[in-house]
Write a protein that holds these residues in place. Structure first.
Motif, PDB file in Angstrom:
ATOM      1  N   SER A 275     137.642  63.258  91.403  1.00  0.00           N
ATOM      2  CA  SER A 275     137.563  62.501  92.652  1.00  0.00           C
ATOM      3  C   SER A 275     137.380  61.029  92.277  1.00  0.00           C
ATOM      4  O   SER A 275     137.054  60.705  91.139  1.00  0.00           O
ATOM      5  CB  SER A 275     136.365  62.963  93.478  1.00  0.00           C
ATOM      6  OG  SER A 275     135.167  62.618  92.796  1.00  0.00           O
ATOM      7  N   ARG A 276     137.566  60.154  93.237  1.00  0.00           N
ATOM      8  CA  ARG A 276     137.372  58.723  92.975  1.00  0.00           C
ATOM      9  C   ARG A 276     135.950  58.463  92.486  1.00  0.00           C
ATOM     10  O   ARG A 276     135.725  57.712  91.542  1.00  0.00           O
ATOM     11  CB  ARG A 276     137.672  57.914  94.243  1.00  0.00           C
ATOM     12  CG  ARG A 276     137.451  56.428  94.124  1.00  0.00           C
ATOM     13  CD  ARG A 276     138.383  55.766  93.109  1.00  0.00           C
ATOM     14  NE  ARG A 276     139.769  55.825  93.504  1.00  0.00           N
ATOM     15  CZ  ARG A 276     140.780  55.364  92.758  1.00  0.00           C
ATOM     16  NH1 ARG A 276     140.552  54.807  91.581  1.00  0.00           N
ATOM     17  NH2 ARG A 276     142.027  55.473  93.163  1.00  0.00           N
ATOM     18  N   GLU A 277     134.997  59.113  93.123  1.00  0.00           N
ATOM     19  CA  GLU A 277     133.596  58.885  92.753  1.00  0.00           C
ATOM     20  C   GLU A 277     133.333  59.291  91.307  1.00  0.00           C
ATOM     21  O   GLU A 277     132.658  58.584  90.566  1.00  0.00           O
ATOM     22  CB  GLU A 277     132.663  59.670  93.689  1.00  0.00           C
ATOM     23  CG  GLU A 277     132.598  59.132  95.122  1.00  0.00           C
ATOM     24  CD  GLU A 277     133.686  59.672  96.035  1.00  0.00           C
ATOM     25  OE1 GLU A 277     134.706  60.198  95.528  1.00  0.00           O
ATOM     26  OE2 GLU A 277     133.536  59.567  97.269  1.00  0.00           O
ATOM     27  N   LEU A 671     127.097  48.563  90.164  1.00  0.00           N
ATOM     28  CA  LEU A 671     125.665  48.260  90.322  1.00  0.00           C
ATOM     29  C   LEU A 671     124.828  49.448  89.873  1.00  0.00           C
ATOM     30  O   LEU A 671     124.981  50.556  90.386  1.00  0.00           O
ATOM     31  CB  LEU A 671     125.369  47.942  91.785  1.00  0.00           C
ATOM     32  CG  LEU A 671     125.923  46.604  92.277  1.00  0.00           C
ATOM     33  CD1 LEU A 671     125.900  46.533  93.792  1.00  0.00           C
ATOM     34  CD2 LEU A 671     125.147  45.442  91.678  1.00  0.00           C
ATOM     35  N   TYR A 680     124.946  52.899  92.062  1.00  0.00           N
ATOM     36  CA  TYR A 680     124.946  52.814  93.521  1.00  0.00           C
ATOM     37  C   TYR A 680     126.341  52.884  94.139  1.00  0.00           C
ATOM     38  O   TYR A 680     126.505  53.327  95.253  1.00  0.00           O
ATOM     39  CB  TYR A 680     124.338  51.476  93.968  1.00  0.00           C
ATOM     40  CG  TYR A 680     122.849  51.378  93.805  1.00  0.00           C
ATOM     41  CD1 TYR A 680     121.997  52.123  94.607  1.00  0.00           C
ATOM     42  CD2 TYR A 680     122.296  50.531  92.853  1.00  0.00           C
ATOM     43  CE1 TYR A 680     120.630  52.027  94.466  1.00  0.00           C
ATOM     44  CE2 TYR A 680     120.914  50.430  92.706  1.00  0.00           C
ATOM     45  CZ  TYR A 680     120.098  51.178  93.511  1.00  0.00           C
ATOM     46  OH  TYR A 680     118.746  51.084  93.378  1.00  0.00           O
ATOM     47  N   ASN A 681     127.311  52.353  93.435  1.00  0.00           N
ATOM     48  CA  ASN A 681     128.559  52.067  94.150  1.00  0.00           C
ATOM     49  C   ASN A 681     129.808  52.619  93.479  1.00  0.00           C
ATOM     50  O   ASN A 681     130.803  51.917  93.374  1.00  0.00           O
ATOM     51  CB  ASN A 681     128.692  50.556  94.353  1.00  0.00           C
ATOM     52  CG  ASN A 681     128.732  49.793  93.038  1.00  0.00           C
ATOM     53  OD1 ASN A 681     128.337  50.311  92.001  1.00  0.00           O
ATOM     54  ND2 ASN A 681     129.227  48.573  93.077  1.00  0.00           N
ATOM     55  N   LEU A 684     135.077  53.176  96.563  1.00  0.00           N
ATOM     56  CA  LEU A 684     135.821  51.943  96.849  1.00  0.00           C
ATOM     57  C   LEU A 684     135.340  51.213  98.102  1.00  0.00           C
ATOM     58  O   LEU A 684     135.829  50.137  98.403  1.00  0.00           O
ATOM     59  CB  LEU A 684     137.315  52.239  96.936  1.00  0.00           C
ATOM     60  CG  LEU A 684     137.943  52.672  95.594  1.00  0.00           C
ATOM     61  CD1 LEU A 684     139.413  53.015  95.780  1.00  0.00           C
ATOM     62  CD2 LEU A 684     137.776  51.610  94.529  1.00  0.00           C
ATOM     63  N   LEU A 685     134.355  51.790  98.800  1.00  0.00           N
ATOM     64  CA  LEU A 685     133.736  51.011  99.880  1.00  0.00           C
ATOM     65  C   LEU A 685     132.723  50.044  99.277  1.00  0.00           C
ATOM     66  O   LEU A 685     132.731  48.855  99.585  1.00  0.00           O
ATOM     67  CB  LEU A 685     133.047  51.935 100.890  1.00  0.00           C
ATOM     68  CG  LEU A 685     132.127  51.223 101.904  1.00  0.00           C
ATOM     69  CD1 LEU A 685     132.917  50.222 102.750  1.00  0.00           C
ATOM     70  CD2 LEU A 685     131.424  52.233 102.802  1.00  0.00           C
ATOM     71  N   ASP A 686     131.883  50.556  98.415  1.00  0.00           N
ATOM     72  CA  ASP A 686     130.779  49.736  97.915  1.00  0.00           C
ATOM     73  C   ASP A 686     131.111  48.982  96.630  1.00  0.00           C
ATOM     74  O   ASP A 686     130.430  48.033  96.279  1.00  0.00           O
ATOM     75  CB  ASP A 686     129.550  50.613  97.707  1.00  0.00           C
ATOM     76  CG  ASP A 686     129.002  51.109  99.032  1.00  0.00           C
ATOM     77  OD1 ASP A 686     128.854  50.271  99.937  1.00  0.00           O
ATOM     78  OD2 ASP A 686     128.777  52.317  99.183  1.00  0.00           O
ATOM     79  N   TYR A 687     132.124  49.427  95.927  1.00  0.00           N
ATOM     80  CA  TYR A 687     132.617  48.660  94.789  1.00  0.00           C
ATOM     81  C   TYR A 687     133.650  47.695  95.350  1.00  0.00           C
ATOM     82  O   TYR A 687     134.680  48.115  95.866  1.00  0.00           O
ATOM     83  CB  TYR A 687     133.252  49.589  93.746  1.00  0.00           C
ATOM     84  CG  TYR A 687     133.755  48.843  92.537  1.00  0.00           C
ATOM     85  CD1 TYR A 687     132.874  48.492  91.511  1.00  0.00           C
ATOM     86  CD2 TYR A 687     135.087  48.460  92.429  1.00  0.00           C
ATOM     87  CE1 TYR A 687     133.325  47.786  90.417  1.00  0.00           C
ATOM     88  CE2 TYR A 687     135.540  47.756  91.333  1.00  0.00           C
ATOM     89  CZ  TYR A 687     134.656  47.418  90.326  1.00  0.00           C
ATOM     90  OH  TYR A 687     135.104  46.707  89.236  1.00  0.00           O
ATOM     91  N   LYS A 688     133.342  46.400  95.287  1.00  0.00           N
ATOM     92  CA  LYS A 688     134.130  45.462  96.084  1.00  0.00           C
ATOM     93  C   LYS A 688     135.391  45.002  95.378  1.00  0.00           C
ATOM     94  O   LYS A 688     135.531  43.831  94.997  1.00  0.00           O
ATOM     95  CB  LYS A 688     133.264  44.275  96.498  1.00  0.00           C
ATOM     96  CG  LYS A 688     132.018  44.675  97.283  1.00  0.00           C
ATOM     97  CD  LYS A 688     132.323  45.373  98.599  1.00  0.00           C
ATOM     98  CE  LYS A 688     131.020  45.730  99.318  1.00  0.00           C
ATOM     99  NZ  LYS A 688     131.267  46.530 100.521  1.00  0.00           N
ATOM    100  N   PHE A 689     136.280  45.949  95.211  1.00  0.00           N
ATOM    101  CA  PHE A 689     137.626  45.643  94.740  1.00  0.00           C
ATOM    102  C   PHE A 689     138.330  44.865  95.850  1.00  0.00           C
ATOM    103  O   PHE A 689     138.287  45.260  97.002  1.00  0.00           O
ATOM    104  CB  PHE A 689     138.320  46.979  94.485  1.00  0.00           C
ATOM    105  CG  PHE A 689     139.651  46.868  93.843  1.00  0.00           C
ATOM    106  CD1 PHE A 689     139.743  46.573  92.494  1.00  0.00           C
ATOM    107  CD2 PHE A 689     140.821  47.047  94.568  1.00  0.00           C
ATOM    108  CE1 PHE A 689     140.977  46.469  91.886  1.00  0.00           C
ATOM    109  CE2 PHE A 689     142.053  46.932  93.950  1.00  0.00           C
ATOM    110  CZ  PHE A 689     142.139  46.651  92.614  1.00  0.00           C
ATOM    111  N   THR A 691     140.873  43.300  98.604  1.00  0.00           N
ATOM    112  CA  THR A 691     142.042  43.780  99.336  1.00  0.00           C
ATOM    113  C   THR A 691     143.045  42.620  99.382  1.00  0.00           C
ATOM    114  O   THR A 691     142.729  41.503  98.972  1.00  0.00           O
ATOM    115  CB  THR A 691     141.678  44.153 100.783  1.00  0.00           C
ATOM    116  OG1 THR A 691     141.358  42.948 101.488  1.00  0.00           O
ATOM    117  CG2 THR A 691     140.493  45.095 100.829  1.00  0.00           C
TER     118      THR A 691
END
Ligand SMILES: Cc1cc2nc3c(=O)[nH]c(=O)nc-3n(C[C@H](O)[C@H](O)[C@H](O)COP(=O)(O)OP(=O)(O)OC[C@H]3O[C@@H](n4cnc5c(N)ncnc54)[C@H](O)[C@@H]3O)c2cc1C
Lengths: 766, 291
Positions: A275-277, A671, A680-681, A684-689, A691
């Motif tokens: 999974s992405r996570e 983080l 924590y992150n 892809l919501l909390d890891y600020k790649f 857009t």
């Protein structure tokens, strides 16, 4: 002539129509699903594990724990095998582990009919731990009394030192100014679109077939053999289309496990599809660096001495280990070759996720520190940032004192000049004097880079090409160079078309790679492929051309010098008239009962040079102090990558690199809780790649030089564009605000702290 | 593959209510952009779904006979962005809708789901708070209207009883007529991000004096909130730079941001004090005021 043309990507239509087949598209019916049980602590040892209940769940095929896997430790880094035992990668990994080294470490694996059942089974596994204090900061890791994360390692994976040029200490003494700086870079993630996925099955009693999203099929084959103690030739690795890797797939991560599982399960197909996570937690990331830099500079702007001390954090396992700091450090000698330079680096284990290869392999960290330090030196002397660099950068004919090789092609100065003109640097500098006060300020920044075109002489640089003439007069090409989305198949086709004088459309590159049949090459990394494969392609294409012309001579009775190939036809060189088309020749070579044969050529070639490339970023920014935000108004990368084989694809590489560079500069950071090691992150919501809404229009330009050690004059371009945006943006922030932001990323949360420290907050509000 | 146990499609509001009562473990799914995330994460209580996606009875934006604006709970953010009514009367809600996720999300995510999900960062919430929106909620034989400000009990908890469904959102004429508003979203990214702080300002001016001033925040507390003390203090004040500074000072006492690993309380407070100024400035600009 195909080289230099913006031809359409060879796989463009297959991709946009969705017909290109990726690993997941190829799963065999009934493929079982395997899911890891991951540790919930960062440092410790499993006391007990109970899988009984999970095993009884309907649909669970098997569960394996650390007790069930082979005991031989293996290295996962996707490097070519080193015949020198001194240079071997660190072997510190087992398929599953009882000793926990990061939160997410792999303790057990469940194999089930589908992922829902597998996930239910994971929840039924009971584990108890002996916990140790997580070692995360360098201070704690290096404490004499600290526990050894890997026994016998002292928590140090590697250490080295080098110096070149004049005596560094003497030069510091003589320098008019000595400037010191401390810099830090963050752990960042590749964020390739296709997560890691592999599956394996057996098609015979002793043969394992692995289909995997990998940058390095041939290396996977070797390492799986090593990890499972089986003969390499019993393993067959197939690489279909790949949805990006950026170095994260230059590591052998899932393949040994799926091979192990199919071996244990009578050859049944088993997949691991992260999974992405999980992918963000349990694969690889970019090493965070702590860098101290000292620069000696004369009043006229000549930099004379430099010293750099580096701590690189590899996390729980070595993976590429110290090679990252080592490769990063070595690029200084081609960027600023005339300075006396000393470099020392250590790579440490830590109880955090594992770092490995990531686009530009150590250079984003080292060049960031180097170009910040260079900017600080320029400002100390009071010379314009571009002028200052022009005084100090490499020129064609300089000696690279570290490699002992002359720099044969160098467009660094021309890159700086082009970038400066594009930016309208001098005028903007003046104009922006007005914007150095108040809440919203403006600034300009620049940074330079040098990079390599491969790994020689640290590693072998071997590439293979096979070209066969088809009955219809077209050719099929096989290369070991691995297409992973970067476009390497397209430029291979262009090179073949160029040398054989065939229309580009008549060259087909076999996309999927299969270690049973593909020529040997170590894979996609180090921006090496276009450079290294060019030497093999040129030779193979020339060989085939000779064979074609020889056959034409047989058919026509003409002498060798009388014929040539042009636009896919055999022509008479004296009259330029078409003698026959390629199909006629080919049909004759295949089917004439006496003369000819299938016309093919195969070349495996080792490149024993490593051309340096150059480039720079210019950036124009606005800093919104009360909102802690940096906005890029304009950005351009200019590169010397030798001859540009395909300007559109080359532009694409630059844009992608700048995009990633901006992410690392402004927002991306894994983080980690400094006490527990919790991430924590890892999503892809909390890891600020960033857009597309966060990225300005990107500009690029090239300075085309001709590199004599390459088949078509080309040098590397895949990784370099990512390197300079962060230091250029940092230098622009300094220009705008007078504040040195010496750690990445320059995200709002970090700018808040640093602006506060520098007294920019509170007093300034709009 | 999701662990979905049951999925039934409702063809009307009444059927949706009946299905909810019939399946006590079930939840409504509209656009699914919150629900499916929870289902994917394996959270309990999301595996039985009553589907109201695209139900025509819930998907509308209109003016009623009193010129109140009615927004169906099933209106997706793109409907709001494209609605002439919204563009003309409450551009602030268009700002908010436009700031949500990305194009794909705005095509399916509904305003009803945004509110019923109950999180403080919901981008449409602060604007609806500032506009004193009223929610119409229907049950099997019941229909009630409650102000949006009474709807939130706490993070993720809203005033919806078993078998109840939010049907529409009413913004009465007195709350938008003659008002100008602006929604300012502060996030770490310009798209695909949740608000670190969201600030909605709605105001009326007359002769350069604030006749009405409303300011609402998302993420300045556990649920979206209005800043009542600030609002009262600013009413009837003259439009000036000083006013903006006063607002920035005043909101501090109204809000209650928290430290989380995403951002510290100090960080959020700094943003709050700046956003209220910028959002007010923009709203004043829309009102034709100059500062
Ligand atoms: C990639 C991504 C980006 C996002 N970006 C943003 C953003 O920028 N800003 C933002 O605010 N949100 C964002 N979200 C969250 C989400 O899209 C919104 O909250 C959206 O409005 C939810 O609406 P929905 O129709 O998809 O709700 P659903 O997921 O269908 O439902 C959400 C909740 O509301 C309940 N519900 C839905 N409709 C009704 C009804 N009529 N009556 C009673 N209960 C109901 C459901 O039972 C559920 O509990 C994002 C989500 C994703 C996946």
């Amino acid at each position: 002539m195909a080289v230099g043309k913006p031809v359409k990507r060879i796989d463009a239509i297959a991709k946009v129509t969705g017909r290109a087949e990726y690993t997941q598209d190829l799963l065999k019916p009934g493929t079982l699903v395997a899911r890891y049980y991951r540790s919930t602590i960062a440092h410790g040892r499993v006391k007990t594990i109970d899988v009984k209940k999970a095993l009884n769940l309907k649909g669970v095929e098997a569960i394996f724990t650390f007790d069930d896997v082979p005991e031989n430790k293996f290295a996962t880094a996707g490097h070519p095998f080193s015949v020198d035992p001194e240079h071997k990668d660190v072997e510190d990994r087992l398929l599953l582990t009882r000793d926990i080294r990061f939160m997410g470490d792999e303790i057990a694996i469940v194999v089930a009919k589908d992922n829902i059942i597998a996930d239910q089974a994971l929840k039924m596994i009971k584990v108890s731990y002996q916990e140790y204090e997580p070692l995360i900061s360098p201070l704690k890791i290096l404490d004499k009394k600290a526990r050894q994360i890997h026994e016998g390692s002292s928590n140090i994976v590697g250490e080295h030192e080098f110096a070149f040029g004049k005596n560094v200490d003497e030069e510091f003494k003589k320098a008019d100014h000595v400037i010191k700086g401390k810099f830090e870079t963050a752990m960042v993630q590749h964020c390739h679109i296709e997560n890691h996925i592999s599956y394996a099955y057996m098609d015979d009693i002793d043969r394992i077939i692995i289909v995997s999203s990998t940058q390095i099929p041939h290396i996977v084959r070797r390492i799986v053999g090593q990890a499972l103690s089986i003969q390499l030739s019993r393993v067959r690795v197939i690489k279909p289309f790949i949805g990006g890797g950026f170095g994260n797939k230059q590591d052998v991560i899932l393949e040994p496990m799926v091979a192990f599982l199919t071996l244990k399960l009578d050859g049944k197909p088993v997949q691991i599809n992260l999974s992405r996570e999980e992918c963000m937690l349990g694969t690889r990331n970019r090493h965070p660096f702590f860098v101290k830099v000292k620069t000696g500079v004369m009043n006229d702007g000549t930099m004379t001495a430099r010293e750099m001390d580096v701590i690189s954090i590899t996390g729980a396992y070595a993976s590429h280990g110290h090679a990252i700091a080592s490769a990063g450090g070595s690029k200084q000698s081609s960027l600023y070759p005339r300075m006396a330079t000393r470099f020392h680096a250590r790579t440490l284990y830590a109880n955090i996720p594992v770092a490995g290869a990531m686009r530009a392999y150590g250079s984003p960290q080292i060049i960031y520190a180097l170009e910040c330090a260079t900017e600080d030196a320029a400002r100390k002397i009071g010379i314009d940032s571009v002028e200052f660099r022009l005084k100090n950068i490499a020129r064609q004919g300089d000696m690279n004192l570290l490699s002992g090789k002359e720099i044969l092609s160098c467009g660094m100065a021309e890159c700086l000049i082009k970038g400066k003109e594009f930016m309208d640097w001098d005028n903007k500098k003046k104009e922006y004097e007005k914007y150095k006060k108040g809440p919203v300020r403006r600034g300009l920044g620049v940074a330079c880079l040098s990079y390599a075109s491969g790994t020689y002489p640290v590693c072998v640089e071997i590439a293979g090409t096979r070209i066969a003439l088809n009955q219809d007069g077209t050719v099929h090409v096989q290369v070991g160079a691995t297409e992973i989305g970067q476009g390497s198949d397209t430029i291979v086709a262009q090179m073949v078309a160029e040398t054989l004088s065939l229309p580009y459309e008549d060259v087909r590159v076999v996309q999927a790679q299969d270690t049973d049949v593909s020529p040997f090459d170590t894979g996609a990394y180090a921006s090496r492929q276009a450079y290294v494969v060019s030497n093999a392609v040129l030779r193979a294409a020339n060989e085939l051309k000779t064979k074609i012309l020889n056959h034409a001579c047989l058919m026509t009775g003409k002498g060798k010098k009388a014929l040539d190939i042009k636009k896919g036809n055999i022509i008479d060189v004296n009259t330029d008239n078409v003698v026959m088309d390629m199909k006629t020749l080919s049909m004759d070579s295949f089917y004439h009962k006496e003369r000819g044969c299938q016309l093919t050529a195969e070349v495996s070639f080792k490149t024993t040079a490593n051309a340096p490339v150059f480039g720079c970023t210019f950036v124009d920014i606005t800093v919104d102090i009360p909102l802690f935000k940096i906005k890029i108004n304009e950005i351009i990368n200019v590169h010397d990558a030798g001859v540009i084989i395909n300007p559109v694809q080359a532009g694409g590489q630059v844009h992608g690199g700048v995009f990633m560079g901006i992410g690392a500069a402004l927002s991306e950071e894994v983080l980690i809780d400094p006490d527990s090691g919790y991430v924590y992150n890892n999503n892809l919501l909390d890891y600020k790649f960033p857009t597309f809404m966060d990225i300005p229009q990107i500009h690029h330009d090239f300075v085309e030089t001709f590199e004599p050690t390459s088949g078509y004059g080309n040098k590397s371009l895949g990784e370099p564009p990512v390197i300079t945006p962060p230091p250029a943006i940092r230098n622009a922030v300094l220009d705008a605000t007078g504040v040195c932001i010496n750690s990445l990323p320059m995200s709002p949360r970090n700018l808040f702290v640093l602006f506060q420290k520098n007294g920019l907050i509170g007093s300034i509000r709009s | 593959m999701f662990d979905l146990k049951k999925h039934v499609k409702a063809r009307s509001i009444d059927e949706a209510i009946a299905l909810l009562i019939e399946n006590p473990g079930a939840r409504l799914i509209a656009g699914g952009t919150d629900i499916l995330i929870k289902l994917r994460h394996g959270k309990q209580g999301f595996s039985e779904l009553v589907d109201i996606h695209d139900l025509p009875q819930l998907r509308f934006i209109k003016l009623d006979e009193n010129n109140d604006i009615l927004i169906g709970s099933g209106a997706v953010f793109n409907d709001i962005i494209e609605s002439g009514i919204i563009q003309t009367h409450i551009p602030m809600l268009k700002d908010a809708a436009q700031s949500v996720g990305g194009p794909q999300i705005r095509n399916v995510a509904t305003i009803g789901g945004n509110i019923c999900n109950g999180v403080t960062s919901a981008d449409s919430a602060s604007s609806l708070f500032a506009l004193d929106a009223v929610l119409e909620i229907r049950g099997r034989k019941t229909k009630r209207n409650i102000p949006v400000s009474d709807f939130y009990f706490g993070p993720g908890r809203v005033d919806l009883k078993k078998g109840e469904i939010l049907t529409n959102i009413r913004i009465s004429q007195k709350n938008y007529k003659g008002s100008s508003g602006f929604y300012y979203k502060y996030a770490m990214r310009n798209a695909m991000d949740i608000a670190t702080i969201g600030c909605a300002v709605s105001l009326k001016t007359k002769n350069h004096v604030l006749e009405d001033y409303r300011i609402a925040f998302g993420v300045a507390g556990p649920v979206p909130m209005r800043c009542k003390i600030t609002e009262e203090t600013m009413r009837n004040k003259k439009v000036s730079r000083k006013l903006l500074q006063d607002i920035s000072q005043a909101v501090e006492k109204d809000v209650n941001p928290r430290t989380s690993w995403r951002a510290t309380k100090e960080f959020r407070m700094n943003i709050i004090k700046e956003l209220c100024v910028r959002a007010t400035k923009e709203a004043l600009k829309r009102a034709g005021e100059e500062i």
